[in-house]
Scaffold this active site. Structure first.
Site, PDB file in Angstrom:
ATOM      1  N   ASN A   1       0.704  -1.153  -0.076  1.00  0.00           N
ATOM      2  CA  ASN A   1      -0.002  -0.033   0.005  1.00  0.00           C
ATOM      3  C   ASN A   1       0.914   1.233  -0.037  1.00  0.00           C
ATOM      4  OD1 ASN A   1      -2.457  -1.509   0.420  1.00  0.00           O
ATOM      5  ND2 ASN A   1      -1.970  -1.640   2.808  1.00  0.00           N
TER       6      ASN A   1
ATOM      7  N   ARG B   1      11.049   6.245  15.034  1.00  0.00           N
ATOM      8  CA  ARG B   1      11.245   7.059  13.762  1.00  0.00           C
ATOM      9  C   ARG B   1       9.868   7.079  13.130  1.00  0.00           C
ATOM     10  NH1 ARG B   1      15.831   2.949  11.861  1.00  0.00           N
ATOM     11  NH2 ARG B   1      17.534   3.473  13.169  1.00  0.00           N
TER      12      ARG B   1
ATOM     13  N   ASP C   1       5.090  -5.241  12.055  1.00  0.00           N
ATOM     14  CA  ASP C   1       5.501  -5.760  11.003  1.00  0.00           C
ATOM     15  C   ASP C   1       7.095  -5.908  11.057  1.00  0.00           C
ATOM     16  OD1 ASP C   1       3.151  -5.995   9.701  1.00  0.00           O
ATOM     17  OD2 ASP C   1       3.241  -3.812   8.911  1.00  0.00           O
TER      18      ASP C   1
END
Length: 317
Positions: free
Chosen positions: A19, A287, A254
């Site tokens: 995506n 981050r 992930d």
């Protein structure tokens, strides 16, 4: 003195979504019917499949990505992002349907809310012969649920036929077919997904025990509380998370999944693999962005060593 043999580079296959993340940063997420002013907007390559592929590649694996993007600008950007991180995109299909998007709101505490529009990802309903050949050659197959369940199940069955370890992240949370669970070796939910799958809230160990009736191994990620590993016939293992200040938690799960798959494929012990994956996730939340926040192997090794040293000297990690 005989040198220690180098660890073979693992090959990880990933079947999943790609995506473009459209990310708005706000002080506080809007409630229903409310409009708020954001302080920043970014477009960041993402999708759970692509994210896990990039995480595994940056952690040192050879990675093959199976999925689909549109014949549009976002699709070209996603392919380029994967290739820049060292991911093989030969099996990333180019289709007429627009590339998938994820619309993400990130608040000042690092929390997020996400709406995914599948787009091209919705066309991945099966495997080509080339897809199955790559899965058969892999040390592990990473799966998630941002593509049709039919495609996920087909890939899991292929991995089982070829004796390839399957790691399934059940996100977005939804009821899972018994056939898919039967073809899954390691189930990797977060605590909310584990609760959705089992109906057991606020008790991850109990949820893990329930899931073990359906799969042989479970890792439940617990956010700032770390992770819990459970397997049939073994004592559970809990690994704390490193204490860091989160800027953006998008993609942390992930990062953990991709890095964990690499660690296990390299033969690390379960506790060491969990510590290593936790170190990678700790780096990523400091981050902004999803794939953009994922660390390289050198950074993961340094973070893991630092966390181990703090634990040894009695300082909380």
């Amino acid at each position: 003195m005989t040198p220690t043999p180098a660890t073979p580079t693992p090959h990880i296959a990933v079947l999943g979504s790609a995506n473009m993340d459209l990310v708005a940063y706000v002080a506080e997420a809007p409630r229903r019917g409310e409009t708020v002013t954001g302080r920043e907007f970014r477009t960041v390559p993402g999708g759970k499949g692509a994210n896990q592929a990039i995480a595994a590649a940056r952690a040192g694996a050879t990675v093959s990505m199976i999925g689909a993007v549109g014949a549009d600008t976002f699709g070209a950007q996603l392919r380029s992002s994967l290739e820049h991180s060292g991911v093989d995109t030969d099996l990333l299909r180019r289709v007429d349907t627009p590339t998938g998007t994820a619309h993400i709101v990130v608040d000042d505490e690092g929390g997020n809310a996400i709406v995914v529009v599948p787009g091209a990802n919705g066309t991945v309903k099966g495997l080509t012969p080339g897809d199955e050949a790559v899965i058969a050659s892999a040390d592990a197959l990473l799966l998630q649920l941002e593509i049709p369940l039919k495609g996920v199940l087909t890939a899991a069955r292929a991995a089982r036929r070829h004796g390839v370890r399957t790691v399934l992240t059940p996100a977005p949370a939804q009821p899972l077919p018994a056939e898919l669970l039967a073809a899954t070796d390691l189930l990797l939910p977060n605590e909310h997904e584990a609760a959705a799958l089992t109906g057991i809230t606020d008790d991850p160990p109990a949820a893990a025990r329930t899931l073990l009736a359906q799969v042989p191994e479970v890792v439940i990620t617990l956010g700032s509380q770390g992770s819990l590993y459970a397997a049939r016939g073994a004592e559970p293992v809990t690994v704390p998370a490193s204490r860091v200040t989160a800027v953006d938690t998008t993609g942390a799960g992930d990062t953990f999944a991709g890095t964990l798959a690499v660690a296990l494929a390299e033969g690390k012990s379960v506790p060491d693999a969990l510590h290593w994956a936790s170190s990678a996730a700790a780096l990523s939340v400091q981050r902004p962005g999803a794939s953009a926040s994922m660390p390289c192997r050198k950074e993961i090794d340094a973070q893991a060593a630092e966390a181990a040293a703090r634990t040894t000297d009695g300082t909380p990690s």
